[in-house]
Design an enzyme around this catalytic site. Structure first.
Site: not given
Length: 413
Positions: A12, A140, A237, A266
């Site tokens: 980003y 997301y 998720d 993660k």
């Protein structure tokens, strides 16, 4: 020549990078040691995964031991003990019925795998028209193409690709005060389109990178019931919410629901290695049969060893009590900030503290101010939030919350 600034493309960011990067030489506990000598508290857990902090001796030893045996081996036609042991642990930890584990190498890939599972499931049941997904706005799920297609198409970060992404169904975002309305919108969509919908995918309790939105567990219960009613699979998720972050081991545990497929990542390895998994039940696995996916680094032995050690550390600790203590401090310190005129909202759940401003933050100036306060946070848009390692001390956490409060004070000067 500054190689990092001019040649490394950070996430980003531009090349050259307009926002400074800070050179980390080493890290231990909750501290990042910068090359310039600064010692900074990491309030981000390196994008939410370092739940045990850095340089943990137990995980270090597990990886060191494994590297002398085998660091990597293909998983097609071969297996190894770390994968077997990790699979058993995940089956025991995750909701009842989830007992078929597909190892992936990143969160986005685990989402891709879950979408493919759902599509193959219905194809093999002779319902090929069920090839679409429904998902709440504000979500997301990753940066690869399948994952991007189920992220919020308007307010998400992937609108540049809207013309080439598959088109799916989006329903109202659940929030803390609109559960009935959001469920009504979901049922309206399912009643019209369930014959085309393979699965619903959502982040349980907390929508992460899409806006750090926290909603009620009753939405999860209602969504599960509606998926059952309209013959649609449910994918949760848990990449950001798993392994204790929300105060429960997994976000879906708040509602005591059993999804058909769960994505994890993660914190799975305690942040040591990139690794994820898509876990499903026997109904799905038997119907899918041969899943057409096979990452090169699937079930990497080093990553499996790190994950086993991380899970052992978590379950053998009093993590639930510690996350509750973190939540109490975050509530005490951050909720009063709601009274400031520059603040839109403050949200806290488990080891998650979010301050949402009325206006977008200047990332460069905000980050520089936080570094001066000895804190590493990564603001984006209107959000300044912390998701600290569980091993953080009370005093270290107060340094983070004080730094956040100072950003709020600066915003109203």
């Amino acid at each position: 020549m500054n190689i990092d600034e001019n040649h490394i493309w950070h996430p980003y960011a531009n090349i050259p990078n307009k926002v400074p990067t800070y050179h980390v030489e080493s890290a231990e506990g909750v501290y990042l040691n910068f090359k310039n000598g600064a010692r900074i508290i990491d309030g981000m857990s390196s994008w939410w995964c370092m739940i045990h902090g850095y340089n943990n001796s137990y995980i270090n030893d597990a990886v060191k031991s494994q590297i002398d045996k085998v660091s990597h081996v293909m998983f097609g036609g071969l297996t190894h003990q770390p994968a077997i042991d990790l699979c058993e642990k995940l089956i025991n930890l995750t909701p009842k019925g989830l007992d078929k584990v597909f190892f992936a190498d990143s969160g986005s890939v685990s989402v891709e795998v879950s979408l493919k599972m759902a599509i193959q499931y219905w194809q093999n049941k002779g319902q090929k028209e069920k090839s679409y997904f429904v998902t709440p706005r504000g979500g997301y799920h990753g940066d690869t193409f399948g994952a991007m297609s189920v992220c919020d198409p308007n307010k998400g970060m992937h609108h540049l690709f809207s013309e080439v992404l598959p088109k799916h169904y989006f329903v109202n975002q659940p929030k803390h005060d609109n559960t009935d309305e959001a469920l009504s919108d979901l049922e309206s969509r399912l009643s019209k389109s369930h014959k085309k919908i393979a699965a619903m995918i959502l982040e349980p309790i907390v929508q992460g990178a899409g806006g750090m939105n926290i909603y009620e567990m009753d939405y999860l219960k209602g969504a599960r019931a509606l998926c059952d009613k309209y013959n649609v699979l449910m994918i949760v998720d848990e990449i950001a919410t798993g392994f204790g972050r929300t105060g429960e081991l997994f976000g879906c545990n708040h509602a005591n629901i059993e999804p058909d497929i769960m994505c994890i990542g993660k914190a799975l390895t305690g942040g040591y290695m990139t690794m994820a998994a898509a876990i499903t039940n026997q109904k799905v696995s038997e119907t899918v049969g041969v899943l057409m996916h096979g990452p090169t680094f699937m079930a990497n032995p080093l990553a499996c060893s790190a994950a086993i050690a991380s899970i052992d550390l978590l379950v053998e600790s009093n993590w639930k009590k510690r996350v509750s203590e973190i939540e109490t401090i975050l509530r005490d310190q951050l909720m009063p900030l709601q009274s400031h005129q520059s603040i839109f909202d403050v949200r806290v759940l488990g080891a998650i503290g979010v301050v949402e401003f009325n206006e977008e933050l200047d990332m460069k100036k905000t980050q520089e101010k936080l570094i001066e306060s000895g804190v590493w946070l990564r603001p984006y848009g209107r959000l300044l939030y912390t998701m600290p390692p569980f091993v953080i001390s009370d005093n270290e956490l107060l340094v983070i919350t004080q730094a956040m409060a100072e950003i709020v004070d600066d915003s109203i000067k």
